[in-house]
Scaffold this motif. Structure first.
Motif, PDB file in Angstrom:
ATOM      1  N   CYS A   1     -65.657  -6.308  -8.094  1.00 20.14           N
ATOM      2  CA  CYS A   1     -65.473  -7.728  -8.404  1.00 20.14           C
ATOM      3  C   CYS A   1     -63.995  -8.116  -8.376  1.00 20.14           C
ATOM      4  O   CYS A   1     -63.632  -9.201  -7.902  1.00 20.14           O
ATOM      5  CB  CYS A   1     -66.072  -8.045  -9.772  1.00 20.14           C
TER       6      CYS A   1
ATOM      7  N   CYS B   1     -68.549  -8.900 -14.716  1.00 20.63           N
ATOM      8  CA  CYS B   1     -69.289  -7.910 -13.929  1.00 20.63           C
ATOM      9  C   CYS B   1     -69.534  -6.649 -14.750  1.00 20.63           C
ATOM     10  O   CYS B   1     -68.611  -6.132 -15.398  1.00 20.63           O
ATOM     11  CB  CYS B   1     -68.510  -7.537 -12.664  1.00 20.63           C
TER      12      CYS B   1
ATOM     13  N   SER C   1     -71.669 -10.524 -11.042  1.00 20.53           N
ATOM     14  CA  SER C   1     -72.644  -9.669 -10.358  1.00 20.53           C
ATOM     15  C   SER C   1     -74.013  -9.872 -10.984  1.00 20.53           C
ATOM     16  O   SER C   1     -74.127 -10.111 -12.192  1.00 20.53           O
ATOM     17  CB  SER C   1     -72.229  -8.196 -10.458  1.00 20.53           C
TER      18      SER C   1
ATOM     19  N   ILE D   1     -72.495  -9.420  -5.605  1.00 17.31           N
ATOM     20  CA  ILE D   1     -71.342 -10.091  -6.209  1.00 17.31           C
ATOM     21  C   ILE D   1     -71.267 -11.516  -5.673  1.00 17.31           C
ATOM     22  O   ILE D   1     -71.298 -11.739  -4.459  1.00 17.31           O
ATOM     23  CB  ILE D   1     -70.042  -9.333  -5.895  1.00 17.31           C
TER      24      ILE D   1
ATOM     25  N   SER E   1     -74.567  -5.442  -2.517  1.00 21.50           N
ATOM     26  CA  SER E   1     -73.969  -4.168  -2.923  1.00 21.50           C
ATOM     27  C   SER E   1     -73.710  -3.251  -1.744  1.00 21.50           C
ATOM     28  O   SER E   1     -72.796  -2.434  -1.765  1.00 21.50           O
ATOM     29  CB  SER E   1     -74.881  -3.460  -3.932  1.00 21.50           C
TER      30      SER E   1
END
Length: 319
Positions: free
Chosen positions: A229, A254, A274, A280, A307
């Motif tokens: 992040c 996150c 997230s 994200i 991801s």
């Protein structure tokens, strides 16, 4: 040309003076504490020797005085224990007062106690009252875990006062620097640093983001998702128009961690977070139509990074 040289000299002197003052304010609490410990031990030894010497002299004087009295007076003196002699009692009282003054002492650190000490100040201690106000306002904003485990040092208007809660794993300092009252916090454990992430607002710049990342790594609390992040923040936000970068509130949330960055008056809002699948999200909101137009023409836009995305370069030389 001479005026330019003189101005440069004054600027250099001012820079050196400010630097020396900053270093002095940073190092003074440590050296003051060490010197106080040494002086405390020294005076305690001197006072102990003085007490023993005084008691010996008192006994000798009592014997001399006893020999010059008649039998009834001598019997009365001998009947009174030596520790009840007026001279000995007075000396012991003075000794205990001095020891109590020299021994390290911390007031309990609570908001109520800070308010009590502030309200006890006279009207001639306005600067000290202002320092207490800064301490109170800052302390009440700290998380409860910090309030219960902190050490507060107020150095203001020629006075130094220390307050303690728990083991003092979070050091709070209130002092005057460059004519302004400063409220500074130093976390001594990873737990305290992580706790204060909820309230800490870091200044925004790429260097500040890297500094925060390095600190999190040092404390061992930089998770993989938070690292990603922060990388998204670094790669995406630097592409935003300068109008946004200079006036923004950035919230990175996150993996159960929160990091905040601010600049200007926080006129724009950037949210990096997230979801449960590890994706994200990068989102920017602004109430200014001109700012939105600037984003459009600069090519900046909201985005999301799964991801397993290959579009996000998570490894870079800077990070």
């Amino acid at each position: 040309m001479p005026r330019l040289d003189a101005a440069s000299g004054r600027n250099m002197i001012g820079f050196l003076r400010n630097g020396f003052q900053l270093a002095l304010n940073a190092l003074f609490p440590y050296f003051a504490g060490q010197v106080k410990k040494l002086l405390t031990k020294f005076f305690l030894i001197i006072l102990a020797l003085g007490l023993v010497t005084f008691l010996i002299l008192s006994l000798i004087m009592a014997q001399v005085k006893d020999s010059s009295m008649n039998s009834k007076q001598a019997i009365a003196i001998r009947a009174a224990p030596w520790w009840k002699l007026p001279e000995v009692v007075k000396f012991l009282k003075d000794f205990l007062v001095i020891v109590a003054t020299l021994m390290p002492h911390c007031e309990p650190l609570t908001e109520r106690n800070l308010v009590k000490h502030r309200d006890q100040l006279g009207n001639d201690r306005l600067l000290l009252q202002a320092c207490f106000n800064v301490a109170i306002n800052g302390f009440r904003k700290e998380p409860m875990a910090v309030q219960q485990n902190a050490r507060l040092l107020i150095q203001c208007d020629g006075l130094s006062m220390e307050f303690l809660a728990g083991k003092g794993h979070c050091e709070i300092s209130v002092l005057i620097f460059n004519g302004k009252i400063q409220y500074a916090v130093k976390e001594l454990t990873a737990e305290m640093y992580h706790t204060r992430m909820l309230v800490r607002e870091e200044p925004w710049s790429p260097d500040d983001l890297l500094r925060v990342k390095h600190t999190l790594e040092t404390w061992g609390i930089l998770s993989g998702i938070l690292r990603k992040c922060l990388q998204v923040t670094l790669q995406k936000f630097v592409m935003e128009p300068l109008k946004i970068q200079s006036d923004v509130y950035i919230l990175v949330e996150c993996g159960g961690h929160i990091v905040k960055f601010v600049s200007g008056k926080k006129g724009n809002y950037v949210y990096i977070h997230s979801d449960s699948e590890g994706t994200i999200h990068y989102q920017v909101s602004s109430q200014s139509l001109w700012t939105q137009v600037s984003r459009f023409w600069s090519g900046a836009k909201d985005d999301m990074f799964p991801s397993a995305s290959n579009h996000l370069q998570l490894e870079c030389d800077q990070c």
